[in-house]
Scaffold this motif. Structure first.
Motif, PDB file in Angstrom:
ATOM      1  N   LYS A 355       0.890  -1.237  -0.037  1.00 33.48           N
ATOM      2  CA  LYS A 355       0.023  -0.013  -0.041  1.00 33.48           C
ATOM      3  C   LYS A 355       1.032   1.218  -0.088  1.00 33.48           C
ATOM      4  N   TYR A 356       1.752   1.287   0.933  1.00 37.94           N
ATOM      5  CA  TYR A 356       2.763   2.545   1.033  1.00 37.94           C
ATOM      6  C   TYR A 356       3.786   2.551   0.116  1.00 37.94           C
ATOM      7  N   SER A 357       3.676   2.253  -1.081  1.00 41.03           N
ATOM      8  CA  SER A 357       4.595   2.263  -2.145  1.00 41.03           C
ATOM      9  C   SER A 357       4.756   3.483  -2.978  1.00 41.03           C
ATOM     10  N   LYS A 381      10.571  -6.024   4.345  1.00 44.56           N
ATOM     11  CA  LYS A 381      11.460  -4.947   4.006  1.00 44.56           C
ATOM     12  C   LYS A 381      10.806  -4.333   2.590  1.00 44.56           C
ATOM     13  N   ASP A 382      10.603  -3.125   2.589  1.00 43.88           N
ATOM     14  CA  ASP A 382      10.324  -2.471   1.287  1.00 43.88           C
ATOM     15  C   ASP A 382      10.993  -1.218   0.726  1.00 43.88           C
ATOM     16  N   ASN A 383      10.450  -0.967  -0.607  1.00 36.21           N
ATOM     17  CA  ASN A 383      11.172   0.382  -1.046  1.00 36.21           C
ATOM     18  C   ASN A 383      10.148   1.384  -1.112  1.00 36.21           C
ATOM     19  N   ILE A 385       7.430   4.317   0.541  1.00 33.17           N
ATOM     20  CA  ILE A 385       7.528   5.881   0.852  1.00 33.17           C
ATOM     21  C   ILE A 385       8.359   6.400   2.194  1.00 33.17           C
ATOM     22  N   GLY A 386       8.458   5.217   2.884  1.00 29.17           N
ATOM     23  CA  GLY A 386       9.222   5.443   4.155  1.00 29.17           C
ATOM     24  C   GLY A 386       8.349   6.236   5.232  1.00 29.17           C
ATOM     25  N   ILE A 387       9.051   6.407   6.547  1.00 35.00           N
ATOM     26  CA  ILE A 387       8.301   6.811   7.722  1.00 35.00           C
ATOM     27  C   ILE A 387       9.266   7.784   8.298  1.00 35.00           C
ATOM     28  N   GLU A 388       8.892   8.986   8.555  1.00 36.38           N
ATOM     29  CA  GLU A 388       9.795   9.934   9.459  1.00 36.38           C
ATOM     30  C   GLU A 388      10.212   9.263  10.723  1.00 36.38           C
ATOM     31  N   ARG A 394       4.789   6.001  17.268  1.00 38.14           N
ATOM     32  CA  ARG A 394       3.517   6.340  17.175  1.00 38.14           C
ATOM     33  C   ARG A 394       2.545   5.459  16.283  1.00 38.14           C
ATOM     34  N   ILE A 395       3.253   5.061  15.097  1.00 36.88           N
ATOM     35  CA  ILE A 395       2.607   4.218  13.967  1.00 36.88           C
ATOM     36  C   ILE A 395       1.819   2.945  14.776  1.00 36.88           C
ATOM     37  N   PHE A 396       2.493   2.528  15.727  1.00 33.53           N
ATOM     38  CA  PHE A 396       2.043   1.357  16.358  1.00 33.53           C
ATOM     39  C   PHE A 396       0.786   1.435  17.064  1.00 33.53           C
ATOM     40  N   PHE A 399      -5.491   3.548  15.781  1.00 34.89           N
ATOM     41  CA  PHE A 399      -5.868   4.470  15.044  1.00 34.89           C
ATOM     42  C   PHE A 399      -4.857   5.731  14.537  1.00 34.89           C
ATOM     43  N   GLN A 400      -3.617   5.227  14.598  1.00 35.79           N
ATOM     44  CA  GLN A 400      -2.778   6.443  14.158  1.00 35.79           C
ATOM     45  C   GLN A 400      -2.295   6.074  12.707  1.00 35.79           C
ATOM     46  N   LYS A 401      -2.807   7.186  11.868  1.00 38.47           N
ATOM     47  CA  LYS A 401      -2.563   6.988  10.474  1.00 38.47           C
ATOM     48  C   LYS A 401      -1.668   8.519  10.121  1.00 38.47           C
ATOM     49  N   LEU A 402      -0.866   8.291   9.243  1.00 34.93           N
ATOM     50  CA  LEU A 402       0.012   9.601   8.869  1.00 34.93           C
ATOM     51  C   LEU A 402      -0.309  10.128   7.669  1.00 34.93           C
ATOM     52  N   HIS A 403      -1.297   9.433   7.025  1.00 38.40           N
ATOM     53  CA  HIS A 403      -1.640  10.080   5.733  1.00 38.40           C
ATOM     54  C   HIS A 403      -3.299  10.297   5.647  1.00 38.40           C
ATOM     55  N   GLY A 410      -7.452   3.287   4.835  1.00 36.35           N
ATOM     56  CA  GLY A 410      -7.183   2.307   5.992  1.00 36.35           C
ATOM     57  C   GLY A 410      -7.593   3.167   7.362  1.00 36.35           C
ATOM     58  N   THR A 411      -7.600   2.321   8.377  1.00 36.91           N
ATOM     59  CA  THR A 411      -8.147   2.738   9.671  1.00 36.91           C
ATOM     60  C   THR A 411      -7.186   3.186  10.851  1.00 36.91           C
ATOM     61  N   GLY A 412      -5.810   2.816  10.235  1.00 39.22           N
ATOM     62  CA  GLY A 412      -4.707   3.038  11.625  1.00 39.22           C
ATOM     63  C   GLY A 412      -4.869   2.019  12.486  1.00 39.22           C
ATOM     64  N   ILE A 413      -5.251   0.572  12.036  1.00 37.46           N
ATOM     65  CA  ILE A 413      -5.197  -0.303  13.050  1.00 37.46           C
ATOM     66  C   ILE A 413      -4.360  -1.655  12.755  1.00 37.46           C
ATOM     67  N   GLY A 414      -3.754  -1.671  11.580  1.00 37.65           N
ATOM     68  CA  GLY A 414      -2.930  -2.588  11.058  1.00 37.65           C
ATOM     69  C   GLY A 414      -1.701  -2.870  12.058  1.00 37.65           C
ATOM     70  N   LEU A 415      -0.935  -1.891  12.148  1.00 37.77           N
ATOM     71  CA  LEU A 415       0.443  -1.918  12.970  1.00 37.77           C
ATOM     72  C   LEU A 415       0.065  -2.325  14.287  1.00 37.77           C
ATOM     73  N   ALA A 416      -1.105  -1.674  14.736  1.00 39.77           N
ATOM     74  CA  ALA A 416      -1.535  -2.287  16.241  1.00 39.77           C
ATOM     75  C   ALA A 416      -1.804  -3.508  16.441  1.00 39.77           C
ATOM     76  N   ILE A 417      -2.544  -4.129  15.520  1.00 36.72           N
ATOM     77  CA  ILE A 417      -2.806  -5.510  15.348  1.00 36.72           C
ATOM     78  C   ILE A 417      -1.350  -6.436  15.281  1.00 36.72           C
ATOM     79  N   GLY A 438      12.379   3.540   1.991  1.00 41.75           N
ATOM     80  CA  GLY A 438      11.929   2.387   2.248  1.00 41.75           C
ATOM     81  C   GLY A 438      11.703   2.144   3.897  1.00 41.75           C
ATOM     82  N   SER A 439      11.214   0.940   4.194  1.00 39.61           N
ATOM     83  CA  SER A 439      10.801   0.717   5.637  1.00 39.61           C
ATOM     84  C   SER A 439      11.442  -0.915   5.685  1.00 39.61           C
ATOM     85  N   ASN A 440      11.620  -1.318   6.880  1.00 44.84           N
ATOM     86  CA  ASN A 440      11.998  -2.789   7.265  1.00 44.84           C
ATOM     87  C   ASN A 440      11.444  -2.853   8.621  1.00 44.84           C
TER      88      ASN A 440
HETATM   89  P1  ADP Z   1      -3.256   1.900   8.051  1.00 44.87           P
HETATM   90  O1  ADP Z   1      -2.408   1.113   6.957  1.00 44.87           O
HETATM   91  O2  ADP Z   1      -4.851   1.029   8.123  1.00 44.87           O
HETATM   92  O3  ADP Z   1      -3.285   3.296   8.108  1.00 44.87           O
HETATM   93  P2  ADP Z   1      -1.231   0.671   9.949  1.00 44.87           P
HETATM   94  O4  ADP Z   1      -1.545   0.864  11.656  1.00 44.87           O
HETATM   95  O5  ADP Z   1      -1.249  -0.293   9.127  1.00 44.87           O
HETATM   96  O6  ADP Z   1      -2.755   1.602   9.586  1.00 44.87           O
HETATM   97  O7  ADP Z   1      -0.229   1.841   9.717  1.00 44.87           O
HETATM   98  C1  ADP Z   1      -0.186   2.982  10.549  1.00 44.87           C
HETATM   99  C2  ADP Z   1       0.424   3.998   9.571  1.00 44.87           C
HETATM  100  O8  ADP Z   1       1.772   3.771   9.510  1.00 44.87           O
HETATM  101  C3  ADP Z   1       0.054   4.273   8.113  1.00 44.87           C
HETATM  102  O9  ADP Z   1      -1.051   5.256   8.155  1.00 44.87           O
HETATM  103  C4  ADP Z   1       1.180   4.715   7.299  1.00 44.87           C
HETATM  104  O10 ADP Z   1       1.429   6.069   7.208  1.00 44.87           O
HETATM  105  C5  ADP Z   1       2.331   4.172   8.101  1.00 44.87           C
HETATM  106  N1  ADP Z   1       2.927   2.680   7.546  1.00 44.87           N
HETATM  107  C6  ADP Z   1       2.721   1.571   7.948  1.00 44.87           C
HETATM  108  N2  ADP Z   1       3.556   0.692   7.338  1.00 44.87           N
HETATM  109  C7  ADP Z   1       4.157   1.524   6.273  1.00 44.87           C
HETATM  110  C8  ADP Z   1       5.086   1.307   5.190  1.00 44.87           C
HETATM  111  N3  ADP Z   1       5.252  -0.212   4.828  1.00 44.87           N
HETATM  112  N4  ADP Z   1       5.543   2.095   4.750  1.00 44.87           N
HETATM  113  C9  ADP Z   1       5.332   3.371   5.010  1.00 44.87           C
HETATM  114  N5  ADP Z   1       4.499   3.610   5.963  1.00 44.87           N
HETATM  115  C10 ADP Z   1       3.912   2.830   6.516  1.00 44.87           C
END
Ligand code: ADP
Length: 448
Positions: A355-357, A381-383, A385-388, A394-396, A399-403, A410-417, A438-440
């Motif tokens: 998704k975050y390509s 590991k991916d190539n 958009i990466g995360i600051e 916070r992304i974990f 409901f934390q979404k950066l976009h 997305g609902t911001g729940i994936g990484l919390a799960i 990218g992110s790892n």
């Molecule tokens: P969601 O994808 O539903 O927004 P997640 O909890 O999965 O929620 O992710 C939280 C936030 O972390 C995302 O909104 C996104 O900004 C960032 N993120 C997660 N995975 C990646 C990734 N592989 N590359 C870049 N950003 C990511």
């Protein structure tokens, strides 16, 4: 070796050392006596056998009797069953006194008699309780006085010895008395310190046990509260769904039936209300999902992760084709764990990596895993958009979404799960990411 072990076992049993460990100086004194007797019984044969051979040759019957008596006392102290420890100690020390008397009568003042007497008083001070510390020193004085009184009567075998005289006796006896009193004053101090350190150790041990108990109780309470909270979140989100469905339905009715009567402002308000209700529905569904995951118990199963990851990537077939993504899966281990949380982890991480390509660059996703001695380590590991760096923690959170929703769904729940699943498996998740590089996401799962 077998004979020695058997022998040590018999002596140890007679000293009650096999009945566990007592944290007192009494225990250490008993242990010390045990070792004294353990080693002295075989070693005493070194002077005993040549001694009686010599006595037999020169016809010293009394030497044979005294030496045999001393060895016999040691044997009784070591081997006789059901004797009190204090009696064993007494017999051990008595053997030294008997040897001492033997030497005194046979070899005289210049022989090792006083040396054995001194050794006897040392052992007495060490092996018996502190309150008896001065008894051996006083016994030495009494012995010396008796011997001194006996000298004029020439009752000893060495009466022909030209070397024996009163000044020599006084010199040797006074040294014996001095060293005896010195030991009586010194050794109890050592035991005093030992007793204190044992006492402190016991206090610390008790405190530690108490703390451990408190900690266990606190942990139990936290776990209980945690379970209650999960149940609460589950039922709250479940129960909220019904009234929300009603709100959405009536809002839709309102929009449908009264649309011609509403001005632009009214339509906008209804649109905001519908949008809010829809977002709330998404969040409640997400919360429900979040509260459901991570509940797993029962026996672990053997999971072939190569298979699991292959099945997971198949779910993203459409996105992979659309984005021309390349998924590289390195050989993965077979793990003994719970399938549901493991598949939730890979599902969310691979989904995010796709998704975050970056918009114009085909995603390259690398999945690897390694078996270590006590844990398994994986990474996705991916190539993208990466995360600051500031958002890495916070992304974990829930409901934390950066976009914005319009950029990425997305609902911001994936990484919390993901985090919940990893932690419930006893593991830890980590992220390394650079914007536009990218992110790892790597995580470790302990084997036990
Ligand atoms: P969601 O994808 O539903 O927004 P997640 O909890 O999965 O929620 O992710 C939280 C936030 O972390 C995302 O909104 C996104 O900004 C960032 N993120 C997660 N995975 C990646 C990734 N592989 N590359 C870049 N950003 C990511």
């Amino acid at each position: 070796m077998i004979i020695w072990n058997r022998y040590a076992q018999i002596i140890s049993r007679n000293f009650g050392l096999d009945k566990g460990h007592l944290d007192t100086s009494i225990h250490w004194r008993t242990t010390l006596t045990y070792y004294c007797i353990l080693f002295i019984i075989p070693l005493v044969l070194i002077p005993y056998l040549p001694g009686i051979l010599y006595a037999y040759k020169v016809d010293y019957l009394s030497v044979i009797i005294l030496d045999t008596l001393a060895v016999g006392l040691l044997m009784v102290a070591g081997f006789w069953p059901n004797l009190r420890i204090s009696l064993r100690k007494f017999l051990f020390v008595a053997a030294f006194y008997v040897a001492s008397v033997g030497f005194l009568f046979i070899i005289g003042l210049s022989g090792p008699a006083f040396l054995y007497m001194l050794a006897a008083s040392f052992f007495c001070t060490i092996l018996f309780p502190v309150k008896y510390a001065f008894y051996p020193a006083i016994a030495n004085v009494i012995f010396c006085v008796i011997i001194g009184l006996l000298i004029p009567f020439e009752v000893m075998l060495w009466k022909d010895d030209p070397n024996h005289n009163i000044p020599e006796f006084i010199a040797v006896a006074s040294n014996l008395i001095f060293l005896g009193f010195f030991a009586s004053a010194l050794f109890p101090k050592v035991f005093d310190l030992l007793e204190k350190s044992i006492h402190n150790e016991r206090i610390l041990k008790n405190q530690l046990n108490q703390r451990n108990n408190d900690l266990e109780n606190a942990l139990e309470k936290v776990e209980k509260k945690h379970a209650e909270l999960e149940t609460f979140a589950y039922s709250a989100s479940h129960d909220l769904q019904e009234p929300l469905r009603m709100i959405t339905a009536f809002l839709q009715q309102l929009e449908k039936k009264y649309n011609p009567l509403l001005d632009e402002k009214g339509k906008k308000y209804i649109h905001f209300a519908t949008d809010g209700a829809s977002r709330m529905k998404d969040m409640i569904t997400a919360l429900l999902e979040y509260s459901r995951v991570g509940r797993f118990d029962g026996p672990k199963t053997s999971i072939d992760l190569n298979e699991l990851v292959e099945n997971t990537t198949r779910l993203f077939q459409v996105a992979i084709k659309e984005k021309k993504a390349k998924i590289i899966v390195h050989p993965l281990p077979i793990v003994a764990s719970y399938e549901l949380p493991i598949s939730q982890i890979f599902l969310n991480l691979i989904g995010n990596a796709l998704k975050y390509s970056k918009p114009d660059i085909a995603p390259i996703i690398e999945i690897s895993g390694e078996e270590k001695e006590t844990y398994w380590e994986f990474s996705v590991k991916d190539n993208g958009i990466g995360i600051e760096k500031g958002f890495h923690e916070r992304i974990f959170n829930l409901f934390q979404k950066l976009h914005h929703k319009k950029d990425f769904e997305g609902t911001g729940i994936g990484l919390a799960i993901v985090k919940k699943c990893v932690e419930n498996l006893g593991g830890k998740i980590n992220i390394e990411s650079k914007v536009l590089i990218g992110s790892n996401f790597s995580f470790k799962i302990p084997k036990k």
